[in-house]
Design a protein around this motif. Structure first.
Motif, PDB file in Angstrom:
ATOM      1  N   THR A  54       0.828  -1.203   0.000  1.00  0.00           N
ATOM      2  CA  THR A  54       0.000   0.000   0.000  1.00  0.00           C
ATOM      3  C   THR A  54       0.864   1.255   0.000  1.00  0.00           C
ATOM      4  N   GLN A  55       1.947   1.236   0.745  1.00  0.00           N
ATOM      5  CA  GLN A  55       2.850   2.385   0.771  1.00  0.00           C
ATOM      6  C   GLN A  55       3.469   2.619  -0.610  1.00  0.00           C
ATOM      7  N   SER A  56       3.827   1.558  -1.304  1.00  0.00           N
ATOM      8  CA  SER A  56       4.398   1.682  -2.646  1.00  0.00           C
ATOM      9  C   SER A  56       3.392   2.307  -3.613  1.00  0.00           C
ATOM     10  N   ILE A  57       2.140   1.853  -3.533  1.00  0.00           N
ATOM     11  CA  ILE A  57       1.101   2.396  -4.401  1.00  0.00           C
ATOM     12  C   ILE A  57       0.849   3.867  -4.093  1.00  0.00           C
TER      13      ILE A  57
ATOM     14  N   HIS B 116      -7.046  12.605  -2.315  1.00  0.00           N
ATOM     15  CA  HIS B 116      -6.384  11.735  -3.292  1.00  0.00           C
ATOM     16  C   HIS B 116      -5.635  10.595  -2.599  1.00  0.00           C
ATOM     17  N   GLN B 117      -4.803  10.943  -1.613  1.00  0.00           N
ATOM     18  CA  GLN B 117      -4.011   9.930  -0.931  1.00  0.00           C
ATOM     19  C   GLN B 117      -4.884   8.970  -0.111  1.00  0.00           C
ATOM     20  N   TYR B 118      -5.858   9.525   0.574  1.00  0.00           N
ATOM     21  CA  TYR B 118      -6.764   8.686   1.361  1.00  0.00           C
ATOM     22  C   TYR B 118      -7.491   7.692   0.448  1.00  0.00           C
ATOM     23  N   GLY B 119      -7.942   8.180  -0.696  1.00  0.00           N
ATOM     24  CA  GLY B 119      -8.676   7.314  -1.619  1.00  0.00           C
ATOM     25  C   GLY B 119      -7.832   6.164  -2.129  1.00  0.00           C
TER      26      GLY B 119
ATOM     27  N   THR C  66      -6.069  -3.135   9.067  1.00  0.00           N
ATOM     28  CA  THR C  66      -6.172  -2.142   7.991  1.00  0.00           C
ATOM     29  C   THR C  66      -6.278  -0.722   8.543  1.00  0.00           C
ATOM     30  N   GLN C  67      -6.992  -0.547   9.649  1.00  0.00           N
ATOM     31  CA  GLN C  67      -7.096   0.790  10.230  1.00  0.00           C
ATOM     32  C   GLN C  67      -5.755   1.257  10.800  1.00  0.00           C
ATOM     33  N   LYS C  68      -4.996   0.347  11.341  1.00  0.00           N
ATOM     34  CA  LYS C  68      -3.664   0.689  11.839  1.00  0.00           C
ATOM     35  C   LYS C  68      -2.757   1.115  10.691  1.00  0.00           C
ATOM     36  N   ILE C  69      -2.852   0.411   9.563  1.00  0.00           N
ATOM     37  CA  ILE C  69      -2.062   0.760   8.376  1.00  0.00           C
ATOM     38  C   ILE C  69      -2.468   2.128   7.844  1.00  0.00           C
ATOM     39  N   LEU C  70      -3.776   2.360   7.757  1.00  0.00           N
ATOM     40  CA  LEU C  70      -4.280   3.649   7.275  1.00  0.00           C
ATOM     41  C   LEU C  70      -3.783   4.786   8.160  1.00  0.00           C
ATOM     42  N   TYR C  71      -3.863   4.596   9.452  1.00  0.00           N
ATOM     43  CA  TYR C  71      -3.416   5.624  10.405  1.00  0.00           C
ATOM     44  C   TYR C  71      -1.926   5.914  10.229  1.00  0.00           C
ATOM     45  N   LYS C  72      -1.141   4.868  10.058  1.00  0.00           N
ATOM     46  CA  LYS C  72       0.306   5.030   9.930  1.00  0.00           C
ATOM     47  C   LYS C  72       0.680   5.691   8.602  1.00  0.00           C
ATOM     48  N   LEU C  73       0.091   5.233   7.509  1.00  0.00           N
ATOM     49  CA  LEU C  73       0.455   5.762   6.200  1.00  0.00           C
ATOM     50  C   LEU C  73      -0.045   7.193   5.985  1.00  0.00           C
TER      51      LEU C  73
END
Length: 230
Positions: free
Chosen positions: A49-52, A157-160, A180-187
């Motif tokens: 997800t970070q790469s994308i 844009h980034q959130y989407g 997934t919520q932890k990843i979203l919060y971190k990224l």
């Protein structure tokens, strides 16, 4: 203060995963990444997800900001240039198709909500195949005509991008909503740095050298995995 509240409400509306433009239909290559065992747990999902998100910031993000500025200046030629430059930049057909399908739906929604002449003209040209109708351009125009800030546009844009992948992951990977919520919060913490890096860049500065992602998209286009659209 009232204007800030309205702007925030609009940001939430146009960034909501339930906003009816069909983002749930795409996985941004995740389906194939899981099939090929590149993504197999929360850690590899975060890396993917970070790469994308990074790839999108330096391509779609630049175009969205260019379209936003062109919308503010009512520069329709610059809007069309941004549209074509993005589609030409995309290396695989699946990415181009996703951009055009989401972009058209986003523009249709914008016309219905704002009834703005610029959006109407853009939709007419999409329907007559005069311009591709990419999603970042549609985002930029809607945020410009809706009175939202360019910073809010980039956040949306980034959130989407991030949420599209994580939403798909919950359906096809053994991860939880907590993961997934932890990843979203971190990224989300990387968004300000991305914005500062790309806010003044031009089309010639666009780059997205992540060949593995393009290979995964090509495999998905020709493959038999069909939970998500190709």
């Amino acid at each position: 203060m009232t204007k800030d509240i309205i702007s925030l409400m609009r940001l939430i509306q146009f960034t909501d995963s339930a906003f009816p433009i069909g983002t749930f239909s795409f996985s941004n290559g995740l389906e194939t990444a899981i099939h090929e065992k590149i993504v197999h747990d929360a850690e590899t999902l975060e890396q993917y997800t970070q790469s994308i998100a990074l790839q999108a910031a330096y391509s779609d993000g630049i175009v969205a900001i260019k379209a936003y500025n062109a919308g503010l200046q009512n520069d329709y030629d610059a809007i069309i240039e941004a549209d074509n430059r993005l589609i030409e930049f995309k290396m695989n057909n699946e990415s181009r198709l996703m951009q055009k399908r989401l972009g058209k739906k986003m523009t249709e929604m914008g016309v219905k909500i704002f009834d703005h002449s610029l959006l109407k003209k853009y939709l007419q040209d999409i329907n007559s195949n005069k311009t591709p109708g990419s999603f970042p351009v549609a985002q930029g125009l809607i945020f410009a005509t809706g009175g939202m800030s360019v910073e809010e546009l980039f956040c949306s844009h980034q959130y989407g991008v991030i949420n599209m992948i994580l939403g798909a992951a919950v359906r096809i990977l053994r991860v939880s909503h907590y993961d997934t919520q932890k990843i979203l919060y971190k990224l989300s913490e990387q968004t300000p740095a991305f914005y500062e890096d790309i806010k003044d860049l031009g089309f010639d500065d666009m780059n997205s050298f992540v060949p593995q992602i393009d290979i995964l998209s090509a495999l998905h286009e020709k493959g038999k995995m069909r939970m998500f659209m190709n």
